[in-house]
Design a protein around this motif. Structure first.
Motif, PDB file in Angstrom:
ATOM      1  N   THR A 140       0.819  -1.210   0.000  1.00  0.00           N
ATOM      2  CA  THR A 140       0.000   0.000   0.000  1.00  0.00           C
ATOM      3  C   THR A 140       0.857   1.265   0.000  1.00  0.00           C
ATOM      4  O   THR A 140       1.999   1.266   0.453  1.00  0.00           O
ATOM      5  CB  THR A 140      -0.906   0.025   1.247  1.00  0.00           C
ATOM      6  OG1 THR A 140      -0.091  -0.133   2.427  1.00  0.00           O
ATOM      7  CG2 THR A 140      -1.927  -1.092   1.196  1.00  0.00           C
ATOM      8  N   THR A 141       0.271   2.351  -0.509  1.00  0.00           N
ATOM      9  CA  THR A 141       0.914   3.663  -0.498  1.00  0.00           C
ATOM     10  C   THR A 141      -0.013   4.651   0.193  1.00  0.00           C
ATOM     11  O   THR A 141      -1.078   4.275   0.678  1.00  0.00           O
ATOM     12  CB  THR A 141       1.188   4.157  -1.929  1.00  0.00           C
ATOM     13  OG1 THR A 141      -0.068   4.449  -2.573  1.00  0.00           O
ATOM     14  CG2 THR A 141       1.926   3.109  -2.750  1.00  0.00           C
ATOM     15  N   ASN A 142       0.384   5.922   0.197  1.00  0.00           N
ATOM     16  CA  ASN A 142      -0.477   6.950   0.794  1.00  0.00           C
ATOM     17  C   ASN A 142      -1.555   7.436  -0.170  1.00  0.00           C
ATOM     18  O   ASN A 142      -2.314   8.346   0.142  1.00  0.00           O
ATOM     19  CB  ASN A 142       0.351   8.139   1.292  1.00  0.00           C
ATOM     20  CG  ASN A 142       1.189   8.770   0.186  1.00  0.00           C
ATOM     21  OD1 ASN A 142       0.930   8.577  -1.002  1.00  0.00           O
ATOM     22  ND2 ASN A 142       2.209   9.521   0.582  1.00  0.00           N
ATOM     23  N   GLY A 143      -1.629   6.822  -1.356  1.00  0.00           N
ATOM     24  CA  GLY A 143      -2.697   7.126  -2.293  1.00  0.00           C
ATOM     25  C   GLY A 143      -2.352   8.158  -3.343  1.00  0.00           C
ATOM     26  O   GLY A 143      -3.118   8.360  -4.293  1.00  0.00           O
ATOM     27  N   ASP A 144      -1.203   8.813  -3.227  1.00  0.00           N
ATOM     28  CA  ASP A 144      -0.804   9.837  -4.198  1.00  0.00           C
ATOM     29  C   ASP A 144       0.188   9.309  -5.223  1.00  0.00           C
ATOM     30  O   ASP A 144       0.488  10.000  -6.203  1.00  0.00           O
ATOM     31  CB  ASP A 144      -0.179  11.034  -3.481  1.00  0.00           C
ATOM     32  CG  ASP A 144      -1.180  11.768  -2.593  1.00  0.00           C
ATOM     33  OD1 ASP A 144      -2.367  11.796  -2.969  1.00  0.00           O
ATOM     34  OD2 ASP A 144      -0.774  12.299  -1.543  1.00  0.00           O
ATOM     35  N   ALA A 161      -5.686   5.854   4.078  1.00  0.00           N
ATOM     36  CA  ALA A 161      -4.549   5.125   3.513  1.00  0.00           C
ATOM     37  C   ALA A 161      -3.792   4.415   4.625  1.00  0.00           C
ATOM     38  O   ALA A 161      -3.571   4.980   5.704  1.00  0.00           O
ATOM     39  CB  ALA A 161      -3.632   6.088   2.765  1.00  0.00           C
ATOM     40  N   TRP A 162      -3.375   3.170   4.345  1.00  0.00           N
ATOM     41  CA  TRP A 162      -2.609   2.406   5.336  1.00  0.00           C
ATOM     42  C   TRP A 162      -1.150   2.425   4.895  1.00  0.00           C
ATOM     43  O   TRP A 162      -0.715   1.623   4.100  1.00  0.00           O
ATOM     44  CB  TRP A 162      -3.133   0.978   5.425  1.00  0.00           C
ATOM     45  CG  TRP A 162      -2.635   0.257   6.642  1.00  0.00           C
ATOM     46  CD1 TRP A 162      -2.184   0.823   7.806  1.00  0.00           C
ATOM     47  CD2 TRP A 162      -2.547  -1.154   6.824  1.00  0.00           C
ATOM     48  NE1 TRP A 162      -1.819  -0.151   8.709  1.00  0.00           N
ATOM     49  CE2 TRP A 162      -2.037  -1.373   8.136  1.00  0.00           C
ATOM     50  CE3 TRP A 162      -2.849  -2.245   6.030  1.00  0.00           C
ATOM     51  CZ2 TRP A 162      -1.821  -2.658   8.639  1.00  0.00           C
ATOM     52  CZ3 TRP A 162      -2.637  -3.525   6.545  1.00  0.00           C
ATOM     53  CH2 TRP A 162      -2.130  -3.727   7.828  1.00  0.00           C
ATOM     54  N   ASP A 163      -0.414   3.415   5.411  1.00  0.00           N
ATOM     55  CA  ASP A 163       0.957   3.609   4.950  1.00  0.00           C
ATOM     56  C   ASP A 163       1.985   3.384   6.044  1.00  0.00           C
ATOM     57  O   ASP A 163       2.809   2.498   5.963  1.00  0.00           O
ATOM     58  CB  ASP A 163       1.114   5.010   4.348  1.00  0.00           C
ATOM     59  CG  ASP A 163       0.234   6.036   5.043  1.00  0.00           C
ATOM     60  OD1 ASP A 163       0.196   6.015   6.289  1.00  0.00           O
ATOM     61  OD2 ASP A 163      -0.416   6.833   4.360  1.00  0.00           O
ATOM     62  N   SER A 164       1.964   4.192   7.106  1.00  0.00           N
ATOM     63  CA  SER A 164       3.002   4.086   8.137  1.00  0.00           C
ATOM     64  C   SER A 164       2.398   3.925   9.521  1.00  0.00           C
ATOM     65  O   SER A 164       2.925   4.440  10.496  1.00  0.00           O
ATOM     66  CB  SER A 164       3.897   5.329   8.107  1.00  0.00           C
ATOM     67  OG  SER A 164       3.140   6.487   8.411  1.00  0.00           O
ATOM     68  N   MET A 165       1.292   3.211   9.624  1.00  0.00           N
ATOM     69  CA  MET A 165       0.584   3.088  10.897  1.00  0.00           C
ATOM     70  C   MET A 165       0.260   1.619  11.165  1.00  0.00           C
ATOM     71  O   MET A 165      -0.029   0.866  10.238  1.00  0.00           O
ATOM     72  CB  MET A 165      -0.716   3.901  10.825  1.00  0.00           C
ATOM     73  CG  MET A 165      -1.452   4.024  12.141  1.00  0.00           C
ATOM     74  SD  MET A 165      -3.032   4.913  11.968  1.00  0.00           S
ATOM     75  CE  MET A 165      -2.498   6.466  11.279  1.00  0.00           C
ATOM     76  N   ASP A 166       0.326   1.213  12.433  1.00  0.00           N
ATOM     77  CA  ASP A 166      -0.033  -0.158  12.753  1.00  0.00           C
ATOM     78  C   ASP A 166      -1.539  -0.362  12.583  1.00  0.00           C
ATOM     79  O   ASP A 166      -2.333   0.576  12.652  1.00  0.00           O
ATOM     80  CB  ASP A 166       0.398  -0.512  14.180  1.00  0.00           C
ATOM     81  CG  ASP A 166      -0.362   0.277  15.230  1.00  0.00           C
ATOM     82  OD1 ASP A 166      -1.459  -0.166  15.617  1.00  0.00           O
ATOM     83  OD2 ASP A 166       0.122   1.349  15.638  1.00  0.00           O
ATOM     84  N   GLY A 167      -1.930  -1.612  12.336  1.00  0.00           N
ATOM     85  CA  GLY A 167      -3.306  -1.914  11.988  1.00  0.00           C
ATOM     86  C   GLY A 167      -4.328  -1.535  13.041  1.00  0.00           C
ATOM     87  O   GLY A 167      -5.381  -0.968  12.726  1.00  0.00           O
ATOM     88  N   ALA A 168      -4.045  -1.842  14.306  1.00  0.00           N
ATOM     89  CA  ALA A 168      -5.009  -1.573  15.372  1.00  0.00           C
ATOM     90  C   ALA A 168      -5.287  -0.076  15.509  1.00  0.00           C
ATOM     91  O   ALA A 168      -6.438   0.354  15.646  1.00  0.00           O
ATOM     92  CB  ALA A 168      -4.499  -2.144  16.695  1.00  0.00           C
ATOM     93  N   ARG A 169      -4.223   0.728  15.461  1.00  0.00           N
ATOM     94  CA  ARG A 169      -4.402   2.175  15.583  1.00  0.00           C
ATOM     95  C   ARG A 169      -5.139   2.733  14.371  1.00  0.00           C
ATOM     96  O   ARG A 169      -5.960   3.646  14.497  1.00  0.00           O
ATOM     97  CB  ARG A 169      -3.039   2.864  15.735  1.00  0.00           C
ATOM     98  CG  ARG A 169      -3.135   4.368  16.033  1.00  0.00           C
ATOM     99  CD  ARG A 169      -1.793   4.954  16.386  1.00  0.00           C
ATOM    100  NE  ARG A 169      -1.897   6.354  16.738  1.00  0.00           N
ATOM    101  CZ  ARG A 169      -2.246   6.805  17.941  1.00  0.00           C
ATOM    102  NH1 ARG A 169      -2.544   5.946  18.900  1.00  0.00           N
ATOM    103  NH2 ARG A 169      -2.321   8.104  18.179  1.00  0.00           N
TER     104      ARG A 169
END
Length: 370
Positions: free
Chosen positions: A250-254, A285-293
């Motif tokens: 995944t990316t940040n969408g840009d 966007a799921w880029d630099s964050m853990d799933g639960a957060r």
């Protein structure tokens, strides 16, 4: 598709060390430089890198209020929907002995297939509603203009049905959207097939389960399994279409990362789809964050948005059929142009380095990238 878990674990240490391990260990200048170097994965919403940016008091108070009012209700509603679909899948696979117990895709036909597909689409859309996606804006460009029709006319006469949906990859939410519309199957880690609830659902979706680190000589590999399934889609109307994310992460969408060729080895037409998630405060966007957060902050957001662009089915030319890399690159350029996305040469390996640096680890664990 198996979403990668890129954040390395740091063992040992007291509570203070553990607290540091989950927060960026960089100065503002270092973080800015790092984000510039790994721009496709940099988080630029109000929550900052790893979703742990400092919030002013009014924002924090608002977040607490949303957590109290929204998260419990949405979490319970989401779990009820998941259990409901599990029960549908369980009922539809009763007395179906074609590989269900062995972890293979059950061959569902007739009313069983209809029930799984229709309820799956409805419940996927309901799950998106629970997550705050009340309206989904779709731009349908699937009817090509005359020029586009002439470009690949000679190839489209043979193969009219696309073997796979090819989409950019921004979040795990991508799968829910595609389920709500096309109900495709996708690639998942072999361990997913053994998960409670999700395991049976993924089998009914027709997922291809792979062992990424498998070195067995008789293993077809991910590309071989995907190619075989895509070809099967074109021959069997009961076979679910494949959903493929050629970027591999995944990316940040840009941005749009280089495409892997697995989706294009079958030499059949593909359906390009572009997903974007406009936001004001929290980016889905799921880029630099853990799933639960990420799930927690998503549930705290009152309204989320998805914008979808459906492009015409892409029929490969003779040259593209002979050269999967050319086919992949041409589809990638089309998606980037139509979606106003920035082409990047980074990949999953660089994403892991970026995540390791955010965690203060200069020696990231190197994992094989399929």
């Amino acid at each position: 598709m198996a979403l990668d878990d890129t954040a390395p674990s740091i063992a040992g240490g007291a509570g203070a060390v553990e607290a540091e391990a989950v927060r960026p260990l960089l100065t503002a200048a270092e973080l800015e430089e790092l984000d510039a170097a790994y721009a496709p994965y940099a988080r630029r919403d109000a929550y900052g890198s790893m979703g742990r940016g400092e919030l002013r008091f009014p924002r924090r108070a608002e977040l607490v209020l949303r957590a109290v009012l929204l998260v419990p209700v949405r979490f319970v509603a989401g779990m009820l929907l998941l259990v409901a679909y599990y029960l549908v899948c369980l009922a539809c696979t009763l007395f179906v002995v074609d590989g269900v117990a062995e972890g293979r895709r059950p061959r569902l036909e007739g009313w069983r297939r209809v029930a799984v597909v229709r309820s799956g689409r409805a419940l996927a859309r309901a799950m998106l509603f629970v997550f705050g996606f009340y309206r989904i804006r779709v731009t349908d460009r699937s009817s090509p203009n005359a020029d586009a029709e002439d470009t690949h006319q000679d190839q489209s006469e043979e193969l009219e049905i696309p073997g796979a949906i090819v989409s950019n990859h921004v979040s795990y939410l991508d799968i829910l959207y595609h389920m709500s519309v096309s109900f495709p199957s996708f690639v998942a880690k072999e361990s997913v097939s053994r998960l409670p609830l999700v395991g049976l659902i993924s089998k009914c979706l027709g997922c291809i389960f792979v062992q990424r680190e498998s070195k067995a000589s008789d293993s077809k590999g991910v590309s071989g399994a995907v190619t075989e399934r895509v070809q099967e889609v074109c021959q069997d109307k009961n076979c679910p279409m494949m959903l493929l994310f050629p970027e591999g992460t995944t990316t940040n969408g840009d941005y749009l990362l280089p495409f892997k060729t697995g989706a294009f080895l079958a030499r059949v037409p593909v359906q390009p789809v572009i997903l974007r998630y406009p936001y004001t405060m929290f980016s889905p966007a799921w880029d630099s964050m853990d799933g639960a957060r990420h799930v927690f902050l998503l549930l705290c957001q009152f309204v989320n948005y998805i914008e979808v662009i459906r492009l015409p089915v892409y029929y490969p030319s003779k040259q593209e059929k002979e050269d999967p890399k050319l086919y992949a690159n041409n589809v990638r350029k089309l998606i980037a142009t139509e979606g106003n996305l920035i082409l990047s040469n980074l990949g999953l390996a660089e994403k892991r380095v970026y995540h390791a640096a955010l965690n203060g680890n200069n020696s990231p664990i190197h994992q094989k990238d399929d």
